[in-house]
Design an enzyme around this catalytic site. Structure first.
Site, PDB file in Angstrom:
ATOM      1  N   ARG A  99     -26.165 -11.944   6.328  1.00 50.97           N
ATOM      2  CA  ARG A  99     -25.059 -11.547   7.195  1.00 50.97           C
ATOM      3  C   ARG A  99     -23.763 -11.319   6.425  1.00 50.97           C
ATOM      4  O   ARG A  99     -23.042 -10.343   6.671  1.00 50.97           O
ATOM      5  CB  ARG A  99     -24.862 -12.587   8.302  1.00 50.97           C
ATOM      6  CG  ARG A  99     -23.754 -12.285   9.293  1.00 50.97           C
ATOM      7  CD  ARG A  99     -23.688 -10.831   9.729  1.00 50.97           C
ATOM      8  NE  ARG A  99     -24.971 -10.296  10.158  1.00 50.97           N
ATOM      9  CZ  ARG A  99     -25.257  -9.014  10.176  1.00 50.97           C
ATOM     10  NH1 ARG A  99     -24.356  -8.112   9.767  1.00 50.97           N
ATOM     11  NH2 ARG A  99     -26.445  -8.582  10.579  1.00 50.97           N
ATOM     12  N   LYS A 166      11.680   1.667   6.141  1.00 51.48           N
ATOM     13  CA  LYS A 166      11.216   2.025   7.479  1.00 51.48           C
ATOM     14  C   LYS A 166      12.385   1.989   8.470  1.00 51.48           C
ATOM     15  O   LYS A 166      13.517   1.619   8.119  1.00 51.48           O
ATOM     16  CB  LYS A 166      10.112   1.055   7.933  1.00 51.48           C
ATOM     17  CG  LYS A 166       8.945   0.939   6.958  1.00 51.48           C
ATOM     18  CD  LYS A 166       8.185   2.232   6.796  1.00 51.48           C
ATOM     19  CE  LYS A 166       7.338   2.571   8.000  1.00 51.48           C
ATOM     20  NZ  LYS A 166       6.187   1.657   8.184  1.00 51.48           N
ATOM     21  N   GLU A 196      11.627   6.561   5.493  1.00 53.61           N
ATOM     22  CA  GLU A 196      11.072   7.089   6.734  1.00 53.61           C
ATOM     23  C   GLU A 196      12.186   7.649   7.612  1.00 53.61           C
ATOM     24  O   GLU A 196      13.240   7.022   7.762  1.00 53.61           O
ATOM     25  CB  GLU A 196      10.342   5.972   7.477  1.00 53.61           C
ATOM     26  CG  GLU A 196       9.835   6.348   8.857  1.00 53.61           C
ATOM     27  CD  GLU A 196       9.277   5.152   9.590  1.00 53.61           C
ATOM     28  OE1 GLU A 196       8.177   4.700   9.225  1.00 53.61           O
ATOM     29  OE2 GLU A 196       9.954   4.650  10.519  1.00 53.61           O
ATOM     30  N   ASP A 228       7.867  10.564  10.461  1.00 51.37           N
ATOM     31  CA  ASP A 228       7.105   9.670  11.320  1.00 51.37           C
ATOM     32  C   ASP A 228       6.955  10.227  12.727  1.00 51.37           C
ATOM     33  O   ASP A 228       7.949  10.577  13.385  1.00 51.37           O
ATOM     34  CB  ASP A 228       7.791   8.303  11.380  1.00 51.37           C
ATOM     35  CG  ASP A 228       6.957   7.267  12.099  1.00 51.37           C
ATOM     36  OD1 ASP A 228       5.746   7.192  11.830  1.00 51.37           O
ATOM     37  OD2 ASP A 228       7.513   6.524  12.930  1.00 51.37           O
TER      38      ASP A 228
END
Length: 292
Positions: A99, A166, A196, A228
């Site tokens: 697994r 950002k 951004e 963006d």
């Protein structure tokens, strides 16, 4: 075989999580300790293979007596029903490692497969498909390698290797002009800076700031801009502004990019399209371990 320490940590943690303090109760109670066996790693749907080192390391950590013979390598496109590896060794170990090894290989192959889809969708354009930092905690190096196996490229690895401003940085930093001033004062000449922007007005403000610096004989601050959540028409308009700028600027496009939208964004001229979905919401490739 030599393994990367980061890979060893991932595999060790995954095995410890699965085995706990007492190990594989089911296998210990049902399979004789002396039994040996053969199993085959089978891909049940078309996809791009990735994560073979993680698969191999899982068994090497669990029981070095397990031998693995690979018939395919990372980045190979494999068809449904393909046997990509043969495993031989103690039967208990073959079952116990199943697994964890499949979880890692399936997820990484899923990332490589979806990346290949995006890369093919922009074929014929100069646009490059890249990932983001939206990765599974602890698996970033493996997942970014899977993006490369799918034909994509890597964005920054972490917060430490590039500046990416950002919208929240701009908001909390007092506005775009204030942030650009701080970058001009604090970022060294070797530091790459990307900013951004959410609107074309912001893009105009950024380009005007650096155009004035270039005109004054000073190096620009920004090396790349991130458009963006813009439409293809907005991206095309932004590209025209950037190409008229007196300094080279890389244009990245991001924000909700899907298989249905990526081609139009590439044709609008984007240099780079970053796709968070490559890693944060990918479906695992269907792989299985079948007894020989």
């Amino acid at each position: 075989m030599t393994f990367d320490p980061a890979l060893t940590r991932v595999v060790t943690t995954a095995l410890e999580e699965d085995l706990g303090e007492v190990g594989d109760l089911t296998t210990r109670l049902t399979v004789p300790a002396e039994a040996t066996g053969t199993a085959y790693l089978v891909v049940r749907e078309e996809g791009v293979l990735s994560g073979t080192a993680a698969f191999t390391q899982t068994y090497a950590t669990l029981d070095p007596r397990v031998e693995i013979r690979w018939w395919a390598t990372d980045s190979d496109l494999v068809a449904p029903g393909t046997k990509v590896a043969e495993l031989t060794g103690p039967a208990r170990s073959l079952l116990t490692g199943e697994r964890v090894s499949l979880n890692l290989l399936g997820r990484l192959s899923g990332i490589a497969t979806r990346t290949r889809t995006f890369v093919r969708l922009v074929e014929g354009t100069p646009t490059q498909i890249v990932d983001t930092r939206k990765t599974t905690p602890g698996l970033r190096a493996l997942e970014k390698a899977a993006v490369r196996d799918g034909g994509g490229a890597n964005h920054r690895f972490g917060l430490h290797d590039a500046v990416l401003v950002k919208d929240n940085h701009i908001g909390l930093g007092g506005g775009l002009r204030a942030v650009l001033d701080r970058l001009a004062d604090g970022a060294g000449h070797l530091v790459q800076v990307e900013v951004e922007v959410d609107t074309l007005d912001q893009l105009d403000e950024l380009l005007a700031y650096d155009a004035a610096r270039v005109s004054a004989g000073v190096a620009p601050v920004v090396h790349a801009v991130l458009l963006d959540n813009m439409s293809p028409d907005q991206v095309a308009a932004g590209m025209a502004r950037v190409r008229a700028h007196p300094a080279p600027v890389v244009v990245e496009v991001s924000g909700g990019v899907t298989e249905s939208t990526v081609r139009a964004l590439a044709e609008a001229g984007a240099d780079v399209i970053s796709v968070g979905a490559l890693t944060h919401s990918v479906r695992c490739l269907d792989v299985a371990l079948d007894e020989g």
